[in-house]
Design an enzyme around this catalytic site. Structure first.
Site, PDB file in Angstrom:
ATOM      1  N   LYS A  22      25.124 -31.104  28.460  1.00  0.00           N
ATOM      2  CA  LYS A  22      24.441 -29.888  28.002  1.00  0.00           C
ATOM      3  C   LYS A  22      24.056 -29.031  29.192  1.00  0.00           C
ATOM      4  O   LYS A  22      24.299 -27.819  29.211  1.00  0.00           O
ATOM      5  CB  LYS A  22      23.179 -30.274  27.238  1.00  0.00           C
ATOM      6  N   ASN A  23      23.507 -29.650  30.224  1.00  0.00           N
ATOM      7  CA  ASN A  23      22.964 -28.881  31.350  1.00  0.00           C
ATOM      8  C   ASN A  23      24.031 -28.422  32.338  1.00  0.00           C
ATOM      9  O   ASN A  23      23.722 -27.758  33.325  1.00  0.00           O
ATOM     10  CB  ASN A  23      21.860 -29.673  32.055  1.00  0.00           C
ATOM     11  N   CYS A 124       6.952 -24.015  27.855  1.00  0.00           N
ATOM     12  CA  CYS A 124       7.398 -24.891  26.759  1.00  0.00           C
ATOM     13  C   CYS A 124       6.515 -26.127  26.820  1.00  0.00           C
ATOM     14  O   CYS A 124       5.581 -26.201  27.613  1.00  0.00           O
ATOM     15  CB  CYS A 124       8.877 -25.245  26.941  1.00  0.00           C
ATOM     16  N   ARG A 129       6.832 -23.468  33.340  1.00  0.00           N
ATOM     17  CA  ARG A 129       8.231 -23.113  33.608  1.00  0.00           C
ATOM     18  C   ARG A 129       8.383 -21.691  34.185  1.00  0.00           C
ATOM     19  O   ARG A 129       9.037 -20.821  33.622  1.00  0.00           O
ATOM     20  CB  ARG A 129       9.085 -23.246  32.349  1.00  0.00           C
ATOM     21  N   ASP A 315      14.546 -36.038  33.486  1.00  0.00           N
ATOM     22  CA  ASP A 315      15.021 -36.018  32.091  1.00  0.00           C
ATOM     23  C   ASP A 315      15.214 -37.411  31.522  1.00  0.00           C
ATOM     24  O   ASP A 315      15.531 -37.552  30.342  1.00  0.00           O
ATOM     25  CB  ASP A 315      16.339 -35.236  31.971  1.00  0.00           C
ATOM     26  N   ARG A 407      18.801 -30.467  19.866  1.00  0.00           N
ATOM     27  CA  ARG A 407      19.086 -29.535  20.971  1.00  0.00           C
ATOM     28  C   ARG A 407      19.888 -30.219  22.071  1.00  0.00           C
ATOM     29  O   ARG A 407      20.603 -29.582  22.810  1.00  0.00           O
ATOM     30  CB  ARG A 407      17.769 -29.017  21.569  1.00  0.00           C
TER      31      ARG A 407
HETATM   32  C1  EPZ Z   1      16.788 -27.812  34.617  1.00  0.00           C
HETATM   33  O1  EPZ Z   1      15.684 -27.014  34.229  1.00  0.00           O
HETATM   34  C2  EPZ Z   1      17.185 -28.599  33.365  1.00  0.00           C
HETATM   35  N1  EPZ Z   1      17.581 -27.650  32.307  1.00  0.00           N
HETATM   36  C3  EPZ Z   1      16.007 -29.440  32.893  1.00  0.00           C
HETATM   37  O2  EPZ Z   1      16.437 -30.198  31.764  1.00  0.00           O
HETATM   38  C4  EPZ Z   1      15.622 -30.403  34.020  1.00  0.00           C
HETATM   39  O3  EPZ Z   1      14.515 -31.169  33.624  1.00  0.00           O
HETATM   40  C5  EPZ Z   1      15.294 -29.588  35.285  1.00  0.00           C
HETATM   41  O4  EPZ Z   1      16.411 -28.752  35.638  1.00  0.00           O
HETATM   42  C6  EPZ Z   1      14.970 -30.486  36.472  1.00  0.00           C
HETATM   43  O5  EPZ Z   1      16.059 -31.321  36.740  1.00  0.00           O
HETATM   44  C7  EPZ Z   1      18.828 -27.122  32.344  1.00  0.00           C
HETATM   45  O6  EPZ Z   1      19.614 -27.402  33.235  1.00  0.00           O
HETATM   46  C8  EPZ Z   1      19.189 -26.184  31.209  1.00  0.00           C
HETATM   47  P1  EPZ Z   1      13.884 -26.379  37.751  1.00  0.00           P
HETATM   48  P2  EPZ Z   1      15.128 -25.854  35.238  1.00  0.00           P
HETATM   49  O7  EPZ Z   1      14.023 -24.915  37.956  1.00  0.00           O
HETATM   50  O8  EPZ Z   1      16.280 -25.259  35.961  1.00  0.00           O
HETATM   51  C9  EPZ Z   1       9.407 -25.260  38.850  1.00  0.00           C
HETATM   52  C10 EPZ Z   1      16.329 -31.059  29.585  1.00  0.00           C
HETATM   53  O9  EPZ Z   1      15.557 -31.856  29.044  1.00  0.00           O
HETATM   54  N2  EPZ Z   1       9.943 -23.896  39.013  1.00  0.00           N
HETATM   55  O10 EPZ Z   1      14.644 -27.325  38.630  1.00  0.00           O
HETATM   56  O11 EPZ Z   1      14.241 -24.977  34.454  1.00  0.00           O
HETATM   57  C11 EPZ Z   1       9.491 -25.728  37.389  1.00  0.00           C
HETATM   58  O12 EPZ Z   1       8.368 -25.290  36.655  1.00  0.00           O
HETATM   59  C12 EPZ Z   1      15.781 -29.979  30.508  1.00  0.00           C
HETATM   60  O13 EPZ Z   1      17.581 -31.066  29.446  1.00  0.00           O
HETATM   61  C13 EPZ Z   1       9.121 -22.910  39.555  1.00  0.00           C
HETATM   62  O14 EPZ Z   1       7.959 -23.160  39.897  1.00  0.00           O
HETATM   63  O15 EPZ Z   1      14.263 -26.735  36.239  1.00  0.00           O
HETATM   64  C14 EPZ Z   1       9.523 -27.223  37.535  1.00  0.00           C
HETATM   65  O16 EPZ Z   1       8.205 -27.697  37.721  1.00  0.00           O
HETATM   66  C15 EPZ Z   1      14.272 -30.007  30.583  1.00  0.00           C
HETATM   67  N3  EPZ Z   1       9.604 -21.650  39.716  1.00  0.00           N
HETATM   68  C16 EPZ Z   1      10.323 -27.429  38.834  1.00  0.00           C
HETATM   69  O17 EPZ Z   1      10.255 -26.191  39.541  1.00  0.00           O
HETATM   70  C17 EPZ Z   1      10.899 -21.322  39.370  1.00  0.00           C
HETATM   71  O18 EPZ Z   1      11.309 -20.159  39.553  1.00  0.00           O
HETATM   72  C18 EPZ Z   1      11.795 -27.749  38.603  1.00  0.00           C
HETATM   73  O19 EPZ Z   1      12.316 -26.739  37.750  1.00  0.00           O
HETATM   74  C19 EPZ Z   1      11.726 -22.332  38.823  1.00  0.00           C
HETATM   75  C20 EPZ Z   1      11.232 -23.612  38.660  1.00  0.00           C
END
Ligand code: EPZ
Length: 428
Positions: A22-23, A124, A129, A315, A407
């Protein structure tokens, strides 16, 4: 809203085919906006998130066609996306709030169209996020970004120019957005402190097949030499490492013997190591892995901390916790990526788990057995941890709000029933 009804106590036994990730599929789909030529994606999982993102892409002028199971025994679906031109730069709130990954249209729209108006995704269940890392890095490529009325309004009237970007924190989505934007920027972009998840290497491989020039994806420093246009491509989505880990943990929890096929076991080495420490037999082949545990020998509690790839994936944290609930001894589980990813804890405790939370750490003390109960799913991975708990609990478990599950897990009740689980879906 559907619910799942489960009777626990059956060790899982048999084979589970792994779907496309998915990701990986979500960013690959948004990459189609970068070209007017068809992008063919194979092994696409049949998931609600994929359908929602297809709707978002349609808003921008993408024409999508979906074929059933691909030719030659290809599993998953074949998705063809062609965007002759961007007809609308707005990604509306009502779609983005359903699908946070819609933020990944921002980079491609800016790069191809010079403008994007994307609703802020909002938080969420697992955290606020924010998307500040995406926005700051796109500004370094020359975009002007304003926030108004809950929307990100980004413009690049003179196109994007390459830059040397060092992310202050690791972000999967920000790395993906910047890879796509930089592919059509003028000059060279260097991304330092980039995320290393395998889905990023898969996106880079597809972009390079489209004519991009990306080196170093999968490492912490990625170099992109921009080009003026990208062409179509034909790309197979990598197997889902999180689905693989989920079913591996379900097999271990139930004291079963399951072979996961069509996967890449090396992408979850961090989990394999912990399961072996806990006394589970894991045998890895090139594209499959076999997980078995003697039902008379409980798992040992082992500590775990989530980290960016190649560390233990956030995850899989909830699923790992469900496994540890009936392990021998205790397990200290630390969640370092998201600030609120313990929504499964109160539900597991309703089933008899003994868990104490201290900030971002959960101390799980193994109990002899869980007891089935009606429980509530709150987010995608929390829901599947309740499924794992339901597989091992004594009696009946009813999981409500399974739309969260749909999802991210393709036909979960079919895949588990095929391995002997007593699980059925009921329409409410
Ligand atoms: C991706 O989300 C995945 N989703 C998530 O999977 C996964 O948990 C996550 O990466 C971490 O591996 C998809 O790929 C669609 P991040 P993403 O940006 O890109 C903070 C699932 O269950 N952050 O690496 O949103 C954020 O809040 C989902 O399949 C900022 O502060 O994750 C988090 O604490 C859930 N500012 C951390 O960084 C930003 O601009 C990591 O987020 C972006 C992120």
């Amino acid at each position: 809203m559907d619910k799942l009804i489960m009777q626990g106590g059956q060790p899982l036994s048999g084979t589970i085919p792994i779907s496309g990730a998915k990701n990986a599929a979500l960013p690959l789909m948004t990459a189609s906006l970068l070209t007017s030529e068809p992008l063919i994606l194979r092994h696409v999982p049949h998931l609600a998130d994929i359908t929602t993102l297809a709707e978002v892409l349609g808003e921008h002028g993408a024409e999508l066609s979906l074929h059933g199971h691909g030719e030659g025994g290809e599993t998953g679906r074949v998705l063809s996306i062609t965007t002759p031109r961007i007809t609308n730069a707005v990604a509306p709130y009502e779609l983005v709030r359903k699908m946070r990954a819609s933020i990944l249209v921002l980079g491609p729209l800016l790069a191809r169209h010079g403008e994007a108006k994307v609703s802020l995704p909002g938080g969420c269940a697992i955290g606020t996020r924010p998307v500040d890392l995406h926005l700051k890095a796109l500004e370094q490529l020359g975009a002007t970004i304003t926030l108004e009325g809950g929307y990100i309004h980004a413009r690049a009237d003179n196109g994007l120019r390459g830059a040397h970007i060092r992310f202050p924190a690791i972000s999967v989505g920000a790395t993906e957005n910047l890879l796509m934007a930089a592919s059509l920027a003028e000059g060279e972009t260097i991304l330092e402190n980039a995320a290393r998840e395998p889905e990023i290497a898969d996106l880079a491989a597809c972009l390079n097949a489209m004519g991009a020039d990306i080196r170093g994806a999968g490492s912490e420093t990625i170099t992109v030499s921009g080009t003026t246009r990208l062409r179509g491509a034909d790309h197979r989505v990598i197997p889902d490492r999180i689905e693989t880990g989920t079913y591996a943990l379900a097999a271990a929890a139930t004291g079963g013997d399951v072979t996961l096929t069509g996967t890449r076991p090396e992408l979850i080495d961090s989990l394999t190591e912990l399961m072996q420490q806990a006394g589970v037999a894991v045998t890895v082949e090139k594209d499959s892995m076999r997980v078995c545990r003697d039902p008379d020998r409980p798992m040992e509690g082992v500590d775990m901390m989530t980290q960016p790839y190649p560390g233990f994936p956030t995850d899989l944290q909830a699923q790992f916790m469900a496994c540890m609930a009936t392990a021998q001894g205790a397990a200290m589980i630390s969640e370092t990526i998201f600030e609120n990813r313990f929504m499964h804890v109160p539900e597991l405790m309703r089933m008899g788990a003994n868990i104490n939370l201290h900030g971002g750490t959960a101390l799980v003390r193994g109990v002899k057995q869980l007891t089935g109960a009606p429980v509530m799913a709150t987010d995608l991975r929390a829901s599947v941890s309740l499924v794992i708990a339901g597989l091992i609990a004594k009696g009946e478990t009813e999981i409500n709000r399974v739309y969260h599950l749909d999802r991210g897990y393709e036909r979960i009740e079919d895949k588990l029933s095929a391995c002997g689980a007593s699980i059925r879906r009921e329409r409410v």
